[in-house]
Design a protein around this motif. Structure first.
Motif, PDB file in Angstrom:
ATOM      1  N   SER A   1      -5.117   6.250   1.525  1.00 12.81           N
ATOM      2  CA  SER A   1      -4.414   4.815   0.508  1.00 12.81           C
ATOM      3  C   SER A   1      -5.070   4.547  -1.088  1.00 12.81           C
ATOM      4  CB  SER A   1      -4.229   4.608   1.751  1.00 12.81           C
ATOM      5  OG  SER A   1      -3.585   5.424   2.776  1.00 12.81           O
ATOM      6  N   ARG A   2      -3.505   4.456  -1.627  1.00 20.39           N
ATOM      7  CA  ARG A   2      -3.344   3.480  -2.255  1.00 20.39           C
ATOM      8  C   ARG A   2      -2.687   2.068  -2.866  1.00 20.39           C
ATOM      9  NH1 ARG A   2      -7.074   7.128  -6.077  1.00 20.39           N
ATOM     10  NH2 ARG A   2      -5.911   5.384  -7.663  1.00 20.39           N
ATOM     11  N   ALA A   3      -2.516   1.427  -4.048  1.00 21.45           N
ATOM     12  CA  ALA A   3      -1.841   0.687  -4.262  1.00 21.45           C
ATOM     13  C   ALA A   3      -0.335   1.753  -4.569  1.00 21.45           C
ATOM     14  CB  ALA A   3      -2.216  -0.031  -4.925  1.00 21.45           C
TER      15      ALA A   3
ATOM     16  N   TYR B   1      -2.957  -3.265   7.707  1.00 22.68           N
ATOM     17  CA  TYR B   1      -3.979  -2.226   7.099  1.00 22.68           C
ATOM     18  C   TYR B   1      -3.711  -1.236   6.053  1.00 22.68           C
ATOM     19  CZ  TYR B   1      -5.687  -5.187  11.898  1.00 22.68           C
ATOM     20  OH  TYR B   1      -5.895  -5.817  12.446  1.00 22.68           O
ATOM     21  N   MET B   2      -5.396  -0.927   5.750  1.00 20.09           N
ATOM     22  CA  MET B   2      -4.491   0.596   5.062  1.00 20.09           C
ATOM     23  C   MET B   2      -5.926   1.223   5.073  1.00 20.09           C
ATOM     24  SD  MET B   2      -4.672  -0.634   1.299  1.00 20.09           S
ATOM     25  CE  MET B   2      -5.122   0.916   0.308  1.00 20.09           C
ATOM     26  N   MET B   3      -5.949   2.399   4.362  1.00 18.40           N
ATOM     27  CA  MET B   3      -7.455   3.658   4.852  1.00 18.40           C
ATOM     28  C   MET B   3      -7.455   3.751   3.342  1.00 18.40           C
ATOM     29  SD  MET B   3      -6.840   3.408   8.068  1.00 18.40           S
ATOM     30  CE  MET B   3      -8.246   3.744   8.524  1.00 18.40           C
ATOM     31  N   PRO B   4      -8.903   3.035   3.383  1.00 19.03           N
ATOM     32  CA  PRO B   4      -8.827   2.552   1.673  1.00 19.03           C
ATOM     33  C   PRO B   4      -9.617   4.609   0.909  1.00 19.03           C
ATOM     34  CG  PRO B   4     -10.573   1.927   2.771  1.00 19.03           C
ATOM     35  CD  PRO B   4      -8.910   1.940   3.878  1.00 19.03           C
TER      36      PRO B   4
ATOM     37  N   ALA C   1       0.743  -1.140  -0.249  1.00 15.60           N
ATOM     38  CA  ALA C   1      -0.448   0.634   0.219  1.00 15.60           C
ATOM     39  C   ALA C   1       0.580   1.047  -0.038  1.00 15.60           C
ATOM     40  CB  ALA C   1      -0.613   0.451   1.378  1.00 15.60           C
ATOM     41  N   ASP C   2       0.351   2.418  -0.439  1.00 17.99           N
ATOM     42  CA  ASP C   2       1.510   3.246  -0.643  1.00 17.99           C
ATOM     43  C   ASP C   2       0.088   4.056   0.185  1.00 17.99           C
ATOM     44  OD1 ASP C   2       2.351   6.688  -0.955  1.00 17.99           O
ATOM     45  OD2 ASP C   2       0.720   6.531  -2.897  1.00 17.99           O
ATOM     46  N   HIS C   3       0.612   4.429   1.252  1.00 19.45           N
ATOM     47  CA  HIS C   3      -0.189   4.775   2.866  1.00 19.45           C
ATOM     48  C   HIS C   3      -0.190   6.252   2.755  1.00 19.45           C
ATOM     49  CE1 HIS C   3      -0.886   1.018   4.423  1.00 19.45           C
ATOM     50  NE2 HIS C   3       0.436   0.656   4.104  1.00 19.45           N
ATOM     51  N   ARG C   4      -0.844   7.114   3.060  1.00 19.76           N
ATOM     52  CA  ARG C   4      -1.022   8.511   2.874  1.00 19.76           C
ATOM     53  C   ARG C   4      -1.487   9.087   4.238  1.00 19.76           C
ATOM     54  NH1 ARG C   4      -2.538   9.816  -3.380  1.00 19.76           N
ATOM     55  NH2 ARG C   4      -0.551   8.125  -4.483  1.00 19.76           N
ATOM     56  N   ASP C   5      -2.039   7.965   5.475  1.00 21.47           N
ATOM     57  CA  ASP C   5      -3.444   8.046   6.792  1.00 21.47           C
ATOM     58  C   ASP C   5      -2.536   8.980   7.392  1.00 21.47           C
ATOM     59  OD1 ASP C   5      -2.562   5.577   6.482  1.00 21.47           O
ATOM     60  OD2 ASP C   5      -2.848   6.018   9.093  1.00 21.47           O
ATOM     61  N   LEU C   6      -2.645   9.842   8.194  1.00 21.96           N
ATOM     62  CA  LEU C   6      -2.014   9.841   9.762  1.00 21.96           C
ATOM     63  C   LEU C   6      -2.966   8.856  10.934  1.00 21.96           C
ATOM     64  CD1 LEU C   6      -2.435  13.920   9.340  1.00 21.96           C
ATOM     65  CD2 LEU C   6      -0.626  12.351   8.752  1.00 21.96           C
TER      66      LEU C   6
ATOM     67  N   VAL D   1      -3.577  -4.608  -4.990  1.00 23.52           N
ATOM     68  CA  VAL D   1      -3.815  -4.942  -3.799  1.00 23.52           C
ATOM     69  C   VAL D   1      -4.540  -5.955  -3.781  1.00 23.52           C
ATOM     70  CG1 VAL D   1      -2.618  -2.899  -2.476  1.00 23.52           C
ATOM     71  CG2 VAL D   1      -4.786  -2.662  -2.868  1.00 23.52           C
ATOM     72  N   SER D   2      -4.794  -6.749  -2.420  1.00 26.37           N
ATOM     73  CA  SER D   2      -5.306  -7.419  -2.112  1.00 26.37           C
ATOM     74  C   SER D   2      -6.273  -7.258  -0.763  1.00 26.37           C
ATOM     75  CB  SER D   2      -4.899  -9.037  -1.878  1.00 26.37           C
ATOM     76  OG  SER D   2      -6.199  -9.768  -2.137  1.00 26.37           O
TER      77      SER D   2
END
Ligand code: FES
Length: 319
Positions: free
Chosen positions: A300-302, A294-297, A279-284, A307-308
């Motif tokens: 955040s993007r792939a 985990y990721m914050m959709p 994931a390209d995590h862009r959250d805080l 990504v699955s």
């Protein structure tokens, strides 16, 4: 999860040619959910975009109003321009929050560093800390010029260092940070280069003593936007996430329900499981440890082609 409120824009005031202060109140005059210093609201701007803005006043248990300051970004994608140009006194604005991912932790001494409009949570913190006579509070407020400095006089009168780089050159933070101090917490809010600088200069500090927030917040459509594939693990459905659409909204387009609130990567309510892919995590919100699972959709993007993902709580399939 924080509430969604319909609030009335009760006051607006130009603090500088770029920065306007907006005051929001309940239409019934009722008290609003409380907050502590460092909290922010997510506003739906008149143009329909969601933007997160820090509350600028000291925390209150039962506030009767919320005050935010918005810097006009002429090169931005319209959220701040919409607030400046189209938000009129008497308008109803949808607000979610307050959320706080930048709260004050106990310490004997605080070093608060603001860059530009990053002054908003720092002002809230400085005013809240002034209620505590035992706390030692040092404030550094960096901006390009006086024209760009909201609350300049107030900070100068309170003894803060107020520095304008266009006139005085670059401010050297090193003398303030050279000696790590276990009793001090550093809070910094400002543009990414200031945060990068601060993190580089505090590598020798205990990480828990250094708190940063990017004032631009996180933006569901910001950053590099390329399409990617998402596989919804419970059903195996293959979903193409286009550039310009968040993973959260693309999942919903396919009938997949994921809760959300801030939609700006700050509240934590949309968390999903990252089963495979990067994931390209862009959250805080997520900690370093959590980022592999985990990721914050909403933001955040792939990082790669695919990504699955799965709902929060979904267990990895047995190998
Ligand atoms: S909805 Fe708040 S972090 Fe995604």
């Amino acid at each position: 999860m924080a509430e969604t409120l319909e609030l009335i824009l009760a006051e607006r005031e130009e603090l500088t040619p770029y920065v306007t202060r907006f005051v929001l109140r309940s239409p019934t005059g009722a008290t609003l959910p409380g907050y502590s210093a460092g909290a922010h609201l997510t506003l739906t701007t008149p143009s329909g975009e969601k933007r997160s803005y820090s509350l600028v006043e000291a925390g209150e248990q039962q506030p009767t109003e919320y005050t935010v300051c918005v810097r006009r970004e002429d090169q931005g994608r319209g959220g701040s321009l919409s607030m400046h140009r189209h938000a009129r006194i008497g308008d109803t604005l949808t607000v979610s929050g307050p959320h706080n991912s930048f709260g004050l932790e106990p310490a004997r001494r605080y070093l608060l560093i603001a860059g530009g409009i990053g002054v908003t949570p720092i002002r809230s913190m400085a005013n809240e800390l002034r209620r505590n006579e035992d706390a030692i509070v040092d404030v550094v407020y960096l901006s390009r010029s006086r024209d760009d400095t909201a609350f300049a006089e107030e900070f100068e009168q309170s003894g803060a260092v107020v520095h304008h780089s266009a006139v005085q050159g670059r401010f050297d933070l090193w003398p303030l940070l050279a000696e790590p101090d276990e009793d001090t917490r550093v809070y910094c809010c400002g543009p990414q280069p200031l945060i990068d600088d601060l993190l580089a200069l505090t590598m020798h500090w205990r990480p828990s003593r250094v708190h940063v927030e990017d004032f631009a917040g996180v933006d569901a459509l910001g950053g590099r936007q390329v399409p990617f594939q998402a596989v919804w693990e419970p059903t195996g459905e293959q979903i193409t996430v286009p550039a310009g659409r968040s993973l959260l909204h693309t999942l919903r387009d396919h009938g997949i329900r994921v809760p959300s609130s801030c939609e700006s990567g700050t509240c934590g309510s949309c968390r999903i499981r990252l089963i495979s892919g990067e994931a390209d995590h862009r959250d805080l919100v997520l900690t370093e440890d959590e980022r592999s699972r985990y990721m914050m959709p909403c933001v955040s993007r792939a990082a790669g082609p695919e990504v699955s993902v799965a709902p929060d709580g979904f267990e990895d399939p047995p190998h």
